[in-house]
Design a protein around this motif. Structure first.
Motif, mmCIF file in Angstrom:
data_model
loop_
_atom_site.group_PDB
_atom_site.id
_atom_site.type_symbol
_atom_site.label_atom_id
_atom_site.label_comp_id
_atom_site.label_asym_id
_atom_site.label_seq_id
_atom_site.Cartn_x
_atom_site.Cartn_y
_atom_site.Cartn_z
ATOM 1 N N LEU A 39 2.045 6.359 -7.049
ATOM 2 C CA LEU A 39 0.936 7.059 -7.701
ATOM 3 C C LEU A 39 1.080 8.564 -7.546
ATOM 4 C CD1 LEU A 39 -1.905 6.536 -9.112
ATOM 5 C CD2 LEU A 39 -2.875 6.980 -6.841
ATOM 6 N N CYS A 40 1.580 8.986 -6.395
ATOM 7 C CA CYS A 40 1.735 10.415 -6.102
ATOM 8 C C CYS A 40 3.067 10.980 -6.600
ATOM 9 C CB CYS A 40 1.635 10.648 -4.595
ATOM 10 S SG CYS A 40 0.033 10.214 -3.882
ATOM 11 N N PHE A 82 0.832 -1.206 0.000
ATOM 12 C CA PHE A 82 0.000 0.000 0.000
ATOM 13 C C PHE A 82 0.862 1.250 0.000
ATOM 14 C CE2 PHE A 82 -1.779 3.274 2.917
ATOM 15 C CZ PHE A 82 -2.702 3.825 2.031
ATOM 16 N N CYS A 83 1.811 1.331 0.912
ATOM 17 C CA CYS A 83 2.656 2.529 1.006
ATOM 18 C C CYS A 83 3.470 2.726 -0.267
ATOM 19 C CB CYS A 83 3.574 2.424 2.216
ATOM 20 S SG CYS A 83 2.721 2.510 3.806
ATOM 21 N N THR A 84 4.047 1.645 -0.783
ATOM 22 C CA THR A 84 4.875 1.736 -1.985
ATOM 23 C C THR A 84 4.059 2.212 -3.177
ATOM 24 O OG1 THR A 84 6.319 -0.047 -1.203
ATOM 25 C CG2 THR A 84 6.354 0.432 -3.560
ATOM 26 N N LEU A 128 -5.422 -0.499 -2.128
ATOM 27 C CA LEU A 128 -4.573 -1.048 -3.188
ATOM 28 C C LEU A 128 -5.377 -1.267 -4.466
ATOM 29 C CD1 LEU A 128 -2.335 -3.547 -1.202
ATOM 30 C CD2 LEU A 128 -1.501 -1.809 -2.817
ATOM 31 N N GLU A 129 -6.619 -1.702 -4.331
ATOM 32 C CA GLU A 129 -7.464 -1.894 -5.510
ATOM 33 C C GLU A 129 -7.833 -0.541 -6.128
ATOM 34 O OE1 GLU A 129 -8.736 -4.478 -8.272
ATOM 35 O OE2 GLU A 129 -7.756 -5.018 -6.389
ATOM 36 N N VAL A 130 -8.086 0.469 -5.282
ATOM 37 C CA VAL A 130 -8.340 1.829 -5.779
ATOM 38 C C VAL A 130 -7.153 2.316 -6.606
ATOM 39 C CG1 VAL A 130 -8.550 4.245 -5.070
ATOM 40 C CG2 VAL A 130 -9.979 2.499 -3.986
ATOM 41 N N ILE A 131 -5.955 2.126 -6.071
ATOM 42 C CA ILE A 131 -4.741 2.566 -6.776
ATOM 43 C C ILE A 131 -4.613 1.854 -8.114
ATOM 44 C CG2 ILE A 131 -2.218 2.585 -6.671
ATOM 45 C CD1 ILE A 131 -2.600 2.800 -3.539
ATOM 46 N N ALA A 132 -4.873 0.541 -8.124
ATOM 47 C CA ALA A 132 -4.790 -0.228 -9.368
ATOM 48 C C ALA A 132 -5.789 0.291 -10.398
ATOM 49 C CB ALA A 132 -5.043 -1.705 -9.078
ATOM 50 N N MET A 133 -6.989 0.649 -9.958
ATOM 51 C CA MET A 133 -8.001 1.170 -10.866
ATOM 52 C C MET A 133 -7.595 2.529 -11.434
ATOM 53 S SD MET A 133 -11.207 -0.102 -8.537
ATOM 54 C CE MET A 133 -12.547 0.648 -9.451
ATOM 55 N N LEU A 134 -6.995 3.362 -10.613
ATOM 56 C CA LEU A 134 -6.571 4.678 -11.077
ATOM 57 C C LEU A 134 -5.406 4.582 -12.059
ATOM 58 C CD1 LEU A 134 -6.825 6.654 -7.732
ATOM 59 C CD2 LEU A 134 -8.154 7.106 -9.794
ATOM 60 N N ARG A 135 -4.580 3.563 -11.905
ATOM 61 C CA ARG A 135 -3.423 3.420 -12.794
ATOM 62 C C ARG A 135 -3.832 3.180 -14.244
ATOM 63 N NH1 ARG A 135 0.534 -0.275 -8.990
ATOM 64 N NH2 ARG A 135 1.860 1.430 -8.240
ATOM 65 N N THR A 136 -5.032 2.669 -14.473
ATOM 66 C CA THR A 136 -5.474 2.417 -15.844
ATOM 67 C C THR A 136 -5.775 3.708 -16.590
ATOM 68 O OG1 THR A 136 -7.854 2.296 -15.340
ATOM 69 C CG2 THR A 136 -6.538 0.275 -15.035
ATOM 70 N N GLY A 137 -6.060 4.783 -15.857
ATOM 71 C CA GLY A 137 -6.439 6.049 -16.481
ATOM 72 C C GLY A 137 -7.876 6.107 -16.928
ATOM 73 N N GLU A 138 -8.598 4.992 -16.811
ATOM 74 C CA GLU A 138 -9.985 4.923 -17.296
ATOM 75 C C GLU A 138 -10.883 5.927 -16.587
ATOM 76 O OE1 GLU A 138 -13.799 1.895 -16.737
ATOM 77 O OE2 GLU A 138 -11.754 1.142 -16.437
ATOM 78 N N PHE A 139 -10.739 6.036 -15.290
ATOM 79 C CA PHE A 139 -11.654 6.885 -14.527
ATOM 80 C C PHE A 139 -11.337 8.361 -14.728
ATOM 81 C CE2 PHE A 139 -11.651 2.723 -12.630
ATOM 82 C CZ PHE A 139 -13.012 2.462 -12.521
#
Length: 401
Positions: A94-95, A87-89, A297-308
């Protein structure tokens, strides 16, 4: 009385009246829709003040939570657990930063940012003990703890809660000259929302955030961006600061980080800043717990796609185009915002923000008012264009009277 009236009466009889909710009692929700205890459906155009960016009951987030519920939910930070490092990594990556300090609520994260800035000021900048000053913006909203309301300019949030915590200076939002004049050798941080949400979705003038960034660098002051509402996809970027090409010294995150499942917040910064802490100086029993980390962690994974972020950009352009057509016709005085987020100032002749919100509720759309005449529109980023258009048509119908 109806089932709804009975439920509301019971709630009002046995709970403190610290909120004034709309008279709807939600029982279930899915995506951008909520259903009340009598089976009526409502389009959610508020998304829990951006806590529900990914919609109600998002399958990926619910599955992540369920899987973690079967393993371990809480260890406290007395021990390590196997979701914490990831999570921290991943949040730091992401930031674009190095270090994460997890908490639970947005207000906790802001309190953490305040404590961090002061400690950094004393340990690193060399400010005399007890003299640290933090500059904030008028009309801010950073939470409701005693420290945070001490630098609020909202009478409802502030009155009758003194004595107030010293150490803050308030300047007008968007005024670089006032910010420059307020800075002294004892200034340790500037804490601001890149878009002021509770104030009515106020977007600063172009160049303001880069100007804040330049001033804080010049004066060796931390720039803390409160992206609790504006961050994590809401404005069409991962962070609202990105629209101006600005990277702050610290992000304060919350709301959508928990995916609408559990409260998760965090302060993210550099090792030089968050490295001022030593064991025992700050913490939270539930901060960074296994369940929170699994969902985040799932939120971060979803944001990494750029879809949202892309959905917020495209639907946001449509939202603002349609809302802009309402300005000048006598019903709407101004529309502000960015991405899938808007503040709509209702003309007094059409009613208060509360009255418009209640009329929209009657037509199956849920929004919320702020500061008397303004309604906020912030649907889940998963909303379909068809549903968004239907919600906007209900707004037009209400404004037509």
């Amino acid at each position: 009385m109806s089932t709804t009236e009975t439920a509301i009466a019971s709630a009002e009889a046995h709970s403190a009246h610290n909120y004034h909710p709309l008279p709807v009692v939600v029982a279930t929700a899915d995506g951008a829709w909520m259903t009340d205890i009598e089976g009526r459906r409502y389009l959610d155009m508020l998304a829990g003040y951006s806590a529900l960016n990914f919609g109600h009951g998002n399958r990926r987030l619910i599955d992540a939570a369920k899987a973690q519920l079967e393993r371990v939910t809480l260890t406290s930070r007395a021990f390590h657990h196997d979701r914490f490092a990831d999570f921290c990594t991943q949040l730091a990556e992401l930031c674009g930063m190095e270090t994460v300090l997890p908490m639970n609520t947005g207000a906790e994260a802001v309190e953490t940012a305040v404590k961090t800035a002061r400690k950094w000021g004393y340990r690193v900048k060399g400010v005399p003990d007890g003299m640290a000053k933090i500059i904030v913006a008028a009309n801010n909203f950073h939470g409701r703890t005693t420290t945070i309301i001490s630098f609020s300019t909202d009478p409802e949030a502030r009155e009758d809660f003194g004595p107030y915590t010293p150490g803050f200076e308030i300047v007008p939002y968007g005024d670089l000259t006032a910010l420059r004049e307020a800075m002294t050798e004892n200034t340790v941080a500037v804490l601001m929302e890149p878009i002021q949400g509770e104030a009515g979705v106020l977007v600063p003038p172009p160049g303001y955030l880069p100007g804040v960034r330049a001033l804080t660098r010049e004066r060796n002051v931390l720039f803390i961006a409160d992206e609790i509402q504006s961050g994590l996809g809401r404005t069409g970027k991962t962070f609202a600061c990105e629209h101006e090409g600005v990277v702050p010294d610290m992000y304060v995150l919350g709301k959508a980080l928990g995916g609408g499942v559990v409260p998760v917040s965090a302060v993210v910064s550099s090792k030089d800043v968050l490295g001022v802490y030593r064991p025992g100086e700050h913490g939270s029993t539930f901060g960074g717990n296994p369940l929170a980390c699994a969902v985040a962690l799932e939120v971060i994974a979803m944001l990494r796609t750029g879809e949202f972020q892309q959905r917020a950009t495209e639907l946001g352009e449509h939202l603002h185009q349609e809302l802009g057509l309402l300005v000048g016709g006598g019903a709407v005085e101004e529309v502000r915002g960015r991405g899938l987020w808007a503040g709509v100032d209702i003309a007094p002749s059409r009613g208060t923000g509360r009255e418009i919100s209640e009329k929209l509720m009657e037509r199956g759309v849920l929004v919320k008012d702020t500061h008397g005449s303004t309604i906020r529109i912030a649907p889940p980023l998963v909303i379909s264009k068809e549903d968004l258009d239907w919600g906007l048509e209900q707004l037009r119908a209400v404004l037509r009277g």
